[in-house]
Design a protein around this motif. Structure first.
Motif, short mmCIF file in Angstrom:
data_model
loop_
_atom_site.label_atom_id
_atom_site.label_comp_id
_atom_site.label_asym_id
_atom_site.label_seq_id
_atom_site.Cartn_x
_atom_site.Cartn_y
_atom_site.Cartn_z
N GLY A 170 0.83 -1.20 0.00
CA GLY A 170 0.00 0.00 0.00
C GLY A 170 0.87 1.25 0.00
N ARG A 171 1.91 1.23 0.82
CA ARG A 171 2.76 2.42 0.92
C ARG A 171 3.68 2.54 -0.29
NH1 ARG A 171 1.62 0.81 6.19
NH2 ARG A 171 0.50 2.48 7.24
N HIS A 172 4.30 1.44 -0.66
CA HIS A 172 5.11 1.43 -1.88
C HIS A 172 4.82 0.16 -2.67
CE1 HIS A 172 7.33 4.68 0.21
NE2 HIS A 172 7.35 5.16 -1.02
N PHE A 173 4.96 0.30 -3.97
CA PHE A 173 4.52 -0.75 -4.90
C PHE A 173 5.75 -1.33 -5.59
CE2 PHE A 173 3.25 -1.83 -9.29
CZ PHE A 173 2.27 -2.78 -9.01
N PHE A 174 5.84 -2.66 -5.60
CA PHE A 174 7.08 -3.27 -6.10
C PHE A 174 6.89 -4.09 -7.38
CE2 PHE A 174 7.34 -2.57 -1.53
CZ PHE A 174 8.37 -1.64 -1.53
N GLY A 175 5.70 -4.59 -7.62
CA GLY A 175 5.43 -5.25 -8.90
C GLY A 175 5.66 -6.75 -8.89
N LYS A 176 5.13 -7.37 -9.96
CA LYS A 176 5.07 -8.84 -10.04
C LYS A 176 6.41 -9.54 -9.95
CE LYS A 176 2.84 -9.36 -13.94
NZ LYS A 176 2.18 -9.92 -15.13
N HIS A 195 1.10 -13.09 3.02
CA HIS A 195 0.04 -12.15 3.41
C HIS A 195 0.31 -10.86 2.62
CE1 HIS A 195 -1.53 -9.61 7.10
NE2 HIS A 195 -1.95 -9.13 5.95
N TRP A 196 -0.60 -10.59 1.71
CA TRP A 196 -0.39 -9.49 0.75
C TRP A 196 -1.23 -8.30 1.20
CZ3 TRP A 196 -1.07 -10.68 -5.21
CH2 TRP A 196 -0.24 -9.83 -5.94
N HIS A 197 -0.55 -7.31 1.79
CA HIS A 197 -1.23 -6.12 2.32
C HIS A 197 -1.41 -5.15 1.15
CE1 HIS A 197 -2.20 -3.34 5.66
NE2 HIS A 197 -1.60 -2.42 4.94
N LEU A 198 -2.64 -5.14 0.60
CA LEU A 198 -2.87 -4.54 -0.71
C LEU A 198 -3.48 -3.15 -0.68
CD1 LEU A 198 -4.13 -7.77 -2.51
CD2 LEU A 198 -2.18 -6.40 -3.24
N THR A 199 -3.92 -2.72 0.49
CA THR A 199 -4.56 -1.40 0.53
C THR A 199 -4.10 -0.62 1.75
OG1 THR A 199 -6.49 -2.05 1.87
CG2 THR A 199 -6.65 -2.42 -0.51
N GLU A 200 -4.03 0.66 1.57
CA GLU A 200 -3.59 1.56 2.64
C GLU A 200 -4.16 2.96 2.42
OE1 GLU A 200 -2.38 2.09 5.39
OE2 GLU A 200 -1.83 0.05 5.92
N ASP A 201 -3.94 3.85 3.39
CA ASP A 201 -4.26 5.27 3.21
C ASP A 201 -3.53 5.81 1.99
OD1 ASP A 201 -5.83 5.65 5.60
OD2 ASP A 201 -3.96 5.52 6.75
N PHE A 241 -0.62 -0.68 -9.53
CA PHE A 241 -1.58 -1.64 -8.98
C PHE A 241 -1.49 -2.95 -9.74
CE2 PHE A 241 -3.81 0.56 -12.37
CZ PHE A 241 -4.55 -0.44 -13.01
N TYR A 242 -2.07 -3.98 -9.18
CA TYR A 242 -2.14 -5.28 -9.83
C TYR A 242 -3.51 -5.43 -10.48
CZ TYR A 242 2.05 -6.28 -7.19
OH TYR A 242 3.32 -6.22 -6.69
N GLU A 260 0.22 -20.26 0.08
CA GLU A 260 -1.12 -19.73 -0.13
C GLU A 260 -1.07 -18.22 0.09
OE1 GLU A 260 -3.56 -21.25 -1.32
OE2 GLU A 260 -3.39 -23.38 -0.80
N ILE A 261 -1.86 -17.51 -0.70
CA ILE A 261 -1.87 -16.05 -0.57
C ILE A 261 -3.09 -15.61 0.23
CG2 ILE A 261 -2.00 -13.87 -1.81
CD1 ILE A 261 -0.08 -14.93 -3.75
N VAL A 262 -2.80 -14.80 1.25
CA VAL A 262 -3.85 -14.23 2.09
C VAL A 262 -3.93 -12.75 1.73
CG1 VAL A 262 -4.63 -13.90 4.45
CG2 VAL A 262 -2.92 -15.67 3.93
N PRO A 263 -4.96 -12.35 0.96
CA PRO A 263 -5.04 -10.92 0.62
C PRO A 263 -5.56 -10.14 1.82
CG PRO A 263 -6.94 -12.07 -0.26
CD PRO A 263 -6.10 -13.12 0.43
N GLU A 264 -5.04 -8.94 1.98
CA GLU A 264 -5.61 -8.06 3.01
C GLU A 264 -6.09 -6.77 2.37
OE1 GLU A 264 -3.00 -6.63 6.12
OE2 GLU A 264 -4.59 -5.37 6.97
N VAL A 265 -7.36 -6.46 2.60
CA VAL A 265 -7.83 -5.09 2.41
C VAL A 265 -8.10 -4.57 3.82
CG1 VAL A 265 -8.76 -5.26 0.06
CG2 VAL A 265 -10.20 -5.87 1.98
N ASP A 266 -7.38 -3.51 4.14
CA ASP A 266 -7.44 -2.98 5.51
C ASP A 266 -8.59 -1.98 5.58
OD1 ASP A 266 -6.85 -2.38 8.11
OD2 ASP A 266 -4.75 -1.88 7.75
#
Ligand code: ACM
Length: 546
Positions: A170-176, A195-201, A241-242, A260-266
């Motif tokens: 969310g803070r910085h984006f690194f890519g596939k 655990h993929w923390h995908l959203t932030e302020d 974004f992905y 396994e991927i655990v997506p997080e939308v905070d």
């Protein structure tokens, strides 16, 4: 035999440990390991036998390894009957779901496991037993290197079922490509949850088709650096974004590696990027301007949980995430959610009265409850168990029942115990020392990052999960996880530098029996990792590896 000669021999025998420290450089250290005599030598053609398995999964696991072996060293693996094979992969239904045995003699290598994951982990160990990390890293083996394995008898299984790593994009984006590289290293260390923390302020990073502005607006901001203290936003347009297709590609890549991927939308806190995208129904104060946040810290601009359209939005997001990410867990965040805006909002005040509470934190629980009900109404394959950060324990969690998981980060040991005592599952992600974005030494050469250099490799290694927890509560402890927050870190090589080798230390806590974990032994085994990091092209903290 002379008496003192006899004692000298006896002493020498006693000094031969089951596992000569630092000799077999396997990370995480296997549960049981007995070294034998001699070596197995890979010839250019190897006969291989694999037991049948539904979906031909054992053969698929082996073939991926065989392709690496061929590309790295020109070794060709050929199917053969069991009696003629030098490499055997045999089913053993007595073993646990991730367990394996690996027997190496000068004549034969025999792997047993009950499930494909066990075979995969045996092959990770096997690759670490080779004299070079080139095969593991997917690089050509140096000319003249003889591929050998020491004779050994290993019987191994993880201490915990959840061995995770979280990355904040969310803070910085690194890519596939960067994510795939990190997944490769996770797999080498037998970590099994990303655990993929995908959203932030500061950014929304996953395409949601029903709400295109989340990525048209929410994935972009006017600064690469996040302002803090004296540092001001730099005005540089920054983001990324992905697409859902990208995310599916990552899910498949991870699954091939038993991750396994655990997506997080905070939500509903840490959501200013979403609020800036759809202020008309997500903001508590839609009349005001909202932008993707440019600063570090905790934004007060949270989602208006009392707006039915905001609840509908969250349900729609859950639906699309469920479709992209097949794993049975979904993380909805829940940390650091200021309630000030709810306290000033008439609809929130009204809803609080309706649910019969005086604590605004309970509005957050009520919001989650509606999402939980929404998920419960789905077909079995789309059921997801919810995970939250431990701040939700400040609310009344009873409406959510006990089928939820608490990720314990702040005051982690006490929070995890609180969760377990409430009958909830828990995962240990202690901020100190498992936030591996913090400085790992006080050397001047450390890149800019958070903290004071006290989360050293040793401090990370020496954290003891579940220390002093009563046996009846231990069953609720699912495992451990390292977290990486990226407020201070903009570049992938800095992420890597700070992650490694500390991720290896967390992996060992997740896998190896506590009684076998010794920092000096780990440090000895770690020395081989510099070769792996260099060959795989990942940066790493050099101060503990020569
Ligand atoms: C967190 O570190 N805010 C979960």
């Amino acid at each position: 035999m002379k008496k003192n000669k006899f004692f000298a021999l006896l002493l020498a025998l006693c000094a031969l440990p089951m596992w000569a420290e630092g000799v077999l450089q396997v990370i995480p250290r296997p549960a049981v390991c007995q070294e034998g005599d001699g070596t197995f030598v890979f010839s250019k053609k190897v006969n291989v036998y694999t037991d049948a398995y539904p979906g031909d999964s054992i053969r698929l696991v082996f073939n991926r390894f065989a392709q690496k072996l061929q590309a790295a060293a020109g070794v060709q693996c050929k199917e053969a009957e069991a009696g003629k094979a030098a490499l055997l992969l045999k089913l053993n239904s007595q073993l646990g779901p991730e367990a394996y045995t690996l027997q190496v003699t000068p004549k034969q290598v025999c792997i047993e496991a009950a499930r494909p994951a066990g075979f995969f982990y045996a092959l990770q160990t096997l690759q670490q037993l080779l004299p070079t990390r080139a095969v593991l890293a997917g690089q050509p083996v140096a000319k003249g290197t003889k591929l050998t394995l020491p004779a050994v008898s290993i019987s191994d299984e993880p201490r915990f079922g959840w061995r995770g790593f979280m990355l904040d994009e969310g803070r910085h984006f690194f890519g596939k490509d960067e994510i795939k590289k990190l997944l490769d290293v996770m797999a080498a260390y037998k970590l099994n949850r990303f655990h993929w923390h995908l959203t932030e302020d500061q950014g929304w990073r996953i395409e949601i088709k029903k709400y295109p502005r989340l990525t048209e607006v929410g994935a972009w901001r006017n600064s690469k650096v996040l302002g803090w203290g004296e540092v001001k936003p730099d005005g540089q347009r920054y983001g990324g974004f992905y697409t859902q297709q990208d995310a599916r590609e990552i899910v498949a890549y991870a699954r091939e590696r038993f991750i396994e991927i655990v997506p997080e939308v905070d939500i509903p806190g840490h959501s200013q990027a979403a609020v800036a995208s759809y202020p008309e129904f997500l903001a508590c104060d839609p009349q005001n301007a909202h932008e993707v946040w440019l600063w570090q810290g905790v934004s007060p601009d949270v989602i208006n949980v009392s707006n039915p359209k905001a609840v509908e939005f969250a349900k729609d997001v859950v639906d699309e995430l469920t479709d992209i990410f097949p794993f049975g867990y979904l993380h909805l965040g829940g940390d650091e959610c200021p309630t000030n805006k709810w306290e000033q909002n008439a609809d929130c005040q009204k809803q609080l009265a309706e649910i019969g509470s005086t604590k605004y934190r309970d509005l957050q629980i009520h919001f989650y409850r509606q999402l939980q009900d929404h998920i419960a109404a789905k077909p079995q394959a789309q059921q997801r168990k919810l995970i939250f950060w431990n701040e939700v324990l400040h609310g009344n969690t009873a409406p959510l029942g006990t089928d939820i998981t608490i990720m314990a980060w702040v005051g982690a040991d006490a929070a995890a115990k609180d969760a377990a005592q409430r009958g909830l599952r828990t995962i240990l992600t202690p901020q100190i020392p498992y936030y591996i974005n913090r400085r790992q030494s006080d050397l001047k050469s450390e890149p800019r990052s958070q903290g004071h250099g006290t989360e050293t490799v040793e401090a990370v290694y020496n954290y003891v999960p579940m220390a002093g927890v009563d046996a009846d509560l231990q069953k609720r402890y699912m495992g451990v996880q390292a977290n990486f927050w990226t407020e201070w870190v903009e570049e992938p090589n800095v992420v890597e530098y700070l992650m490694f080798p500390r991720l290896a230390a967390v992996a060992e806590a997740g896998w190896t029996p506590q009684s076998l974990r010794k920092y000096n032994d780990f440090l000895n085994r770690l020395q081989k990792e510099s070769e792996y990091y260099q060959l795989r092209g990942v940066d790493y903290g050099k101060h503990v590896i020569k």
